[in-house]
Design an enzyme around this catalytic site. Structure first.
Site, PDB file in Angstrom:
ATOM      1  CE  LYS A   6      -3.223  34.723  37.579  1.00  0.00           C
ATOM      2  NZ  LYS A   6      -3.251  35.528  38.796  1.00  0.00           N
TER       3      LYS A   6
ATOM      4  CG  HIS B 168      25.410  54.568   0.958  1.00  0.00           C
ATOM      5  ND1 HIS B 168      24.611  53.435   0.573  1.00  0.00           N
ATOM      6  CD2 HIS B 168      25.911  54.495  -0.266  1.00  0.00           C
ATOM      7  CE1 HIS B 168      24.688  52.801  -0.408  1.00  0.00           C
ATOM      8  NE2 HIS B 168      25.472  53.784  -1.007  1.00  0.00           N
TER       9      HIS B 168
END
Length: 513
Positions: free
Chosen positions: A135, A273
């Protein structure tokens, strides 16, 4: 003199990093095991108790949770009020925080870990320290990953810690603590929450590897894995041979694993596929391969192969004759591996099939702006639940073929049709925008095969019209299975009776989009 606070569980590179800080006029403050490790290496270090004026307590649960620590981290250096507060309370600023957290992930990875042991590895002070430092990243350097020691050490040596580096390190902290907390939340969630819809949904993954590209060369891609990927999965697979997996390889291989877990007899699956192009089951693996290959000897070229038994020499010799992308199995006999490894680019993978039948977690699918979450299609169709709605009745063998087709069709893109015997697919019609086209594709692939007169036709969803039944009947199909539930079911039933077809309603739809 600047002050650095060091408190790490992973002590990789700790001493060298600490020596770099000492060399650049940092006073080191440390806790427990970290302090002991530094002292053992003759690195000057101040114990945390000398700062807090409190001993470590509650079995080490409370060490750094003290205003004399957090005040020194959170005070803004350009805020006169903050600086006066430090003076008023005799708080020394802390300029660098180096902390990594208790090994919660490693602890829960142990097979016999207890809940109590896991809870003890939930870090409280560590996340608080690095979040506070992150922070205040403009004033405090924060390091939570030993991989960053060299970069930070070099920046300190160069007497420059650019704001871009500080902000990067701060962001890394919040990524790290978010991951840490998500693991804890997932671990503590009761088992009966598995099918619930938690709000918010917390998921976390770790980067496993960068991929050459995604679906196409212009798309960047990365593989991420769960903290503890299921043993029966591609992220947990062991690659024995061949070039790295591609994005499309991974998706296809994952789909193939989903299908193979449906079968207990020796089975071979060929997939292309995201759709199976051949499935064969038999008493031996070699015969199962023969069935799979004969199912679609054209489409199998360049395919993904999964076998649910160790690969033997006879089966390997037959597979070696084809161009295949990947072969996945529980293991490879030495002579089988020697044959297959002659092809340098063929990927050979092993996965733990002993866990294949374990319950699977919910499926997550990314969409723009969110995720879809659903239970997997784990329904086991049972002939006892089937409804024969036609005058003609299926034989016991035809019902077994229906079950085989239903296992397969759950992994065929919708609209989907499978034509098969009890041990082999003959024709698969995947991913069509209308069902009659899927029927035509499946029939076109199947009707020239020797076993066609024994085949059944399985549909993943109901027939919206009777044209599918009529087309199948006109091309020699004698048994059809579909879920039922269309407002025009009566038309399909009437068409089945016209041609003497056995029509079975299974009661379960198996869409796969």
């Amino acid at each position: 003199m600047k002050r650095a606070l060091l408190s790490v569980s992973d002590k990789t590179g700790l001493v060298a990093f600490a020596q770099t800080l000492i060399a650049h006029d940092y006073e080191l403050v440390s806790t427990g095991g970290t302090q002991a490790a530094l002292a053992a290496a003759n690195v000057p270090v101040t114990p945390i108790e000398a700062v807090t004026h409190f001993p470590e307590m509650l079995d080490g649960r409370v060490k750094t949770l003290n205003p004399l620590v957090f005040g020194g981290i959170l005070a803004k250096r350009d805020n006169p009020v903050h600086q006066q507060t430090l003076v008023d309370h005799a708080i020394t600023p802390i300029d660098l925080v180096c902390v990594n957290l208790y090994p919660f992930a490693q602890t829960i990875s142990q097979p016999d870990v207890t809940l109590a042991a896991a809870v003890e590895q939930i870090d409280i002070g560590g996340p608080s320290l690095i979040r506070a430092a992150a922070k205040n990243y403009g004033d405090v350097l924060v390091v939570c990953d030993p991989a960053d020691y060299a970069t930070v050490g070099q920046a300190i040596s160069d007497d420059t810690t650019p704001m871009t580096l500080r902000r990067h390190l701060a962001a890394k902290v919040f990524q790290h603590t978010a991951h840490y907390d998500a693991l804890i939340a997932d671990y503590l969630a009761p088992d009966d929450d598995a099918a619930a819809a938690p709000d918010p949904l917390t998921v976390t993954y770790q980067r496993q590897q960068a991929l050459r590209y995604g679906e196409n060369p212009q798309q960047a891609a990365t593989l991420y894995r769960e903290n503890q990927p299921a043993p029966f999965s591609i992220p947990a697979a062991k690659q024995l041979h061949g070039k790295p997996l591609s994005f499309n390889n991974i998706k296809d291989a994952d789909a193939a694993l989903g299908l193979i877990r449906e079968f207990s007899a020796p089975t071979v699956i060929a997939l292309k596929h995201m759709n199976p192009c051949g499935v064969g089951s038999a008493a031996t693996l070699e015969t199962a391969w023969d069935e799979c290959y004969a199912a679609d000897s054209m489409s199998i070229f360049g395919g993904i192969i999964v076998l649910n038994r160790p690969v033997d020499l006879a089966t390997a010799t037959k597979m070696h004759q084809l161009f295949l992308e990947i072969i996945i199995a529980p293991s490879f006999d030495d002579d089988a591996y020697a044959v297959l490894a002659k092809k340098k680019n063929l990927r050979l993978l092993t996965v733990d099939f002993t866990t294949a039948a374990d319950p699977e977690p919910a499926e997550l699918v990314s969409i723009r702006g969110g995720l879809l979450r659903q239970e997997r299609d784990h329904v086991l169709d049972d002939p006892a639940d089937f409804q024969v709605v036609s005058q003609a009745q299926p034989t016991a063998e035809q019902l077994q073929a229906v079950l085989f087709g239903l296992k397969t069709i759950k992994f065929v893109k919708s609209n989907a049709i499978v034509i098969n015997t009890p041990s082999q697919t003959l024709g698969i019609g995947p991913g069509q925008m209308n069902r009659i086209d899927a029927v035509k594709i499946a029939v076109g692939k199947a009707e020239s095969k020797p076993a066609y007169d024994q085949a059944v036709l399985v549909s993943d969803a109901f027939f919206p019209m009777d044209d599918c039944v009529e087309y199948a009947a006109q091309h020699g199909i004698t048994t059809i299975a579909e879920p039922g539930g269309s407002i025009r079911d009566k038309d399909s039933i009437a068409m089945a009776d016209k041609y003497g077809i056995a029509l079975v309603f299974t009661g379960h739809r198996h869409f796969r989009h």
